[in-house]
Scaffold this motif. Structure first.
Motif, PDB file in Angstrom:
ATOM      1  N   VAL A  49       0.855  -1.191   0.000  1.00 26.47           N
ATOM      2  CA  VAL A  49       0.000   0.000   0.000  1.00 26.47           C
ATOM      3  C   VAL A  49       0.892   1.243   0.000  1.00 26.47           C
ATOM      4  N   TYR A 137      -3.101   1.694   7.555  1.00 24.78           N
ATOM      5  CA  TYR A 137      -2.069   2.259   6.701  1.00 24.78           C
ATOM      6  C   TYR A 137      -0.921   2.879   7.490  1.00 24.78           C
ATOM      7  N   CYS A 198     -10.670   0.730   5.820  1.00 29.04           N
ATOM      8  CA  CYS A 198      -9.946  -0.053   4.808  1.00 29.04           C
ATOM      9  C   CYS A 198     -10.735  -1.327   4.573  1.00 29.04           C
TER      10      CYS A 198
END
Length: 259
Positions: A49, A137, A198
């Motif tokens: 990511v 993240y 997410c």
């Protein structure tokens, strides 16, 4: 006689959660409503990511939309929230319009729901002007999510970046840990809590527990996506075990285009 709807999803190649949580939500709905669903995916390459991989992956979404429209899906979901949000403020509208136009050009028009747009719309459906959230993240991308929501008029009063760089490791994060993590957020003034910002980080099994623990609505990107998919199909947005948004209170809420 109940109708069967085809649900298409554009999925990052390393995502293993969206094809489990969206079906779980809609299959739970089948116990209380007559409609039935089948599930179909097309994949975009992404393993880590990072802004670079997210941008490259998003460019591949056009191909996926055309492939899924070949199957005449009834609704199409873009299953990567941060890919959309990292492309610029308000980008979910551009993506949804472009991908829908591709399905029209291919002779099989289908409404398009992005998980990014669905999270925004789900929070606005709840009238949640202040939220706290958890994201898997790294910190810069989590801050991108925060800025995106705040641009949409939703204040993020606290957040936790779990900083998990590998996308398969995100999927392996134990959802049972999330209520405890959420409990440590400063959520006293929040109208809602986002348990997973997410669609790769699993959270569905912890939504009800977190609502009881925190005493306010709890959503995830996947829950919001399912809600908007159902409303895009003009179906009652209700499913057991998926929190307040899908409890039935907002079963007939308008889609963004009709709001």
């Amino acid at each position: 006689m109940s109708r069967t709807y085809r649900v298409g999803q554009i999925v990052p190649s390393s995502n293993v959660t969206m094809e489990t949580e969206i079906p779980a939500i809609l299959q739970a709905r089948q116990h209380i409503e007559p409609e039935r669903f089948t599930f179909h995916s097309s994949r975009m390459r992404m393993t880590h990511v990072t802004p670079e991989q997210l941008k490259s992956m998003d460019a591949d979404s056009d191909r996926c939309a055309v492939e899924l429209s070949d199957a005449h899906v009834d609704v199409l979901g873009y299953a990567c929230l941060v890919a959309i949000m990292s492309m610029g403020l308000g980008y979910h509208r551009i993506s949804e319009e472009r991908l829908h136009a591709l399905t029209v050009d291919n002779g099989a028009p289908a409404p398009v729901v992005t998980s990014a747009g669905a999270l925004v719309h789900g929070l606005k459906t709840l009238r949640a002007s202040k939220v706290a959230l958890i994201a898997p993240y790294m910190l810069p991308l989590t801050q991108t999510v925060v800025a995106y929501l705040e641009h949409e008029g939703i204040e993020v009063i606290d957040y936790r970046a779990l900083e998990i760089p590998d996308n398969l490791d995100v999927a392996a994060h134990d959802p049972k840990r999330l209520p405890g993590i959420a409990r440590r957020l400063d959520y006293a003034q929040a109208d809602a809590v986002v348990l997973s910002a997410c669609v790769q980080m699993p959270s569905l099994g912890a939504i009800d527990e977190a609502e009881q623990l925190l005493g306010r609505p709890v959503v995830s990107s996947a829950v919001c996506t399912a809600h908007q998919m159902l409303r895009s199909l003009d179906l009652a947005a209700v499913a057991p075990g998926a929190g307040h948004l899908l409890s039935g209170v907002y079963a007939e809420s308008p889609t963004p285009s009709k709001a």
